[in-house]
Design a protein around this motif. Sequence first.
Motif, PDB file in Angstrom:
ATOM      1  N   ALA A   1      37.090  39.463  40.305  1.00  0.00           N
ATOM      2  CA  ALA A   1      38.055  39.640  41.387  1.00  0.00           C
ATOM      3  C   ALA A   1      39.351  40.268  40.887  1.00  0.00           C
ATOM      4  CB  ALA A   1      38.354  38.300  42.042  1.00  0.00           C
ATOM      5  N   PRO A   2      39.886  41.243  41.616  1.00  0.00           N
ATOM      6  CA  PRO A   2      41.225  41.752  41.313  1.00  0.00           C
ATOM      7  C   PRO A   2      42.259  40.656  41.587  1.00  0.00           C
ATOM      8  CG  PRO A   2      39.999  43.262  42.741  1.00  0.00           C
ATOM      9  CD  PRO A   2      39.252  41.967  42.719  1.00  0.00           C
TER      10      PRO A   2
ATOM     11  N   LYS B   1      33.816  39.933  50.136  1.00  0.00           N
ATOM     12  CA  LYS B   1      34.382  38.585  50.151  1.00  0.00           C
ATOM     13  C   LYS B   1      34.814  38.135  48.767  1.00  0.00           C
ATOM     14  CE  LYS B   1      33.310  33.872  51.704  1.00  0.00           C
ATOM     15  NZ  LYS B   1      32.265  33.002  52.296  1.00  0.00           N
ATOM     16  N   ARG B   2      36.036  37.596  48.702  1.00  0.00           N
ATOM     17  CA  ARG B   2      36.549  37.000  47.470  1.00  0.00           C
ATOM     18  C   ARG B   2      36.086  35.546  47.417  1.00  0.00           C
ATOM     19  NH1 ARG B   2      41.159  38.392  44.420  1.00  0.00           N
ATOM     20  NH2 ARG B   2      41.809  39.827  46.094  1.00  0.00           N
ATOM     21  N   ASP B   3      35.422  35.161  46.322  1.00  0.00           N
ATOM     22  CA  ASP B   3      34.893  33.811  46.181  1.00  0.00           C
ATOM     23  C   ASP B   3      35.751  32.987  45.234  1.00  0.00           C
ATOM     24  OD1 ASP B   3      32.327  33.986  47.754  1.00  0.00           O
ATOM     25  OD2 ASP B   3      32.001  35.618  46.337  1.00  0.00           O
TER      26      ASP B   3
ATOM     27  N   PHE C   1      35.321  35.935  41.621  1.00  0.00           N
ATOM     28  CA  PHE C   1      34.651  37.217  41.749  1.00  0.00           C
ATOM     29  C   PHE C   1      34.636  37.670  43.204  1.00  0.00           C
ATOM     30  CE2 PHE C   1      31.598  33.742  41.390  1.00  0.00           C
ATOM     31  CZ  PHE C   1      30.851  33.853  42.546  1.00  0.00           C
ATOM     32  N   VAL C   2      34.313  38.936  43.405  1.00  0.00           N
ATOM     33  CA  VAL C   2      34.214  39.538  44.736  1.00  0.00           C
ATOM     34  C   VAL C   2      32.774  39.989  44.949  1.00  0.00           C
ATOM     35  CG1 VAL C   2      34.861  41.533  46.148  1.00  0.00           C
ATOM     36  CG2 VAL C   2      36.613  40.272  44.900  1.00  0.00           C
ATOM     37  N   THR C   3      32.203  39.615  46.091  1.00  0.00           N
ATOM     38  CA  THR C   3      30.839  40.007  46.426  1.00  0.00           C
ATOM     39  C   THR C   3      30.865  41.070  47.517  1.00  0.00           C
ATOM     40  OG1 THR C   3      30.009  37.792  45.893  1.00  0.00           O
ATOM     41  CG2 THR C   3      28.578  39.215  47.206  1.00  0.00           C
TER      42      THR C   3
ATOM     43  N   LEU D   1      31.423  36.620  33.628  1.00  0.00           N
ATOM     44  CA  LEU D   1      32.745  36.946  34.144  1.00  0.00           C
ATOM     45  C   LEU D   1      33.668  37.392  33.028  1.00  0.00           C
ATOM     46  CD1 LEU D   1      34.710  37.062  36.469  1.00  0.00           C
ATOM     47  CD2 LEU D   1      35.150  34.621  36.174  1.00  0.00           C
ATOM     48  N   ALA D   2      33.619  36.671  31.899  1.00  0.00           N
ATOM     49  CA  ALA D   2      34.470  37.046  30.770  1.00  0.00           C
ATOM     50  C   ALA D   2      34.101  38.422  30.249  1.00  0.00           C
ATOM     51  CB  ALA D   2      34.335  36.006  29.652  1.00  0.00           C
TER      52      ALA D   2
END
Length: 205
Positions: free
Chosen positions: A181-182, A93-95, A99-101, A22-23
């Motif tokens: 995720a935005p 979907k935003r988790d 993050f977004v999947t 993620l980073a």
Amino acid sequence: MSMRRTTTTRRAMTAVTLTAALALALAGCGDDGGDEPGNEGSSAPSAPASPSAEDKGDSQQEDTAAGENVDPGAKLAEARGQSGLTLVINQVKRDSGGFVTVQGEIKNGGSSTQNTSNWVGQESALVAKNPNSVAGATLVDKGGKKNYYVLRDTDGRCLCTTAIVPLSPGESASVFMQFPAPPAETTEVDFTLPTFATTSLKISG
């Protein structure tokens, strides 16, 4: 009837690996400098960080696959590709992990077998680590003027469907991609995948 071809789900991912991925991806979210979002002038993601000692022990490419509990009948968006290919998005979907999947299905509605190698994009690091994948996908936040690229682990492997075999006429493949995720206030983004038209997606969750 379409034949689904999915790859197997990666068995485990430690919290350290996901955090590093993620980073890394957040570092690659480029500001397009005012140019039209999604064009070729947008900045590319940073090179992957050096793999940890634990990651170095696992050099073999692992397959990944779409998650569970996705309604294949849902049609949130559709993007047309080359030679009769169609991408239908079933879930965005935003988790809670930040993050977004994005999950969907690519179908070959044409009359000839279609190669899947172009969907990874042209970045050499992605091509080397993620052949025949959807690692070249991008989310574009036009309001925030940022591009979000598919997450990678510390070994440069994408959090997305890989090893997609060529699609014969009438066949399909389920795919998924995970992005950083935005901001929470961003509820709509543009989605791009090499060789497919851009389509708008609404983020749930």
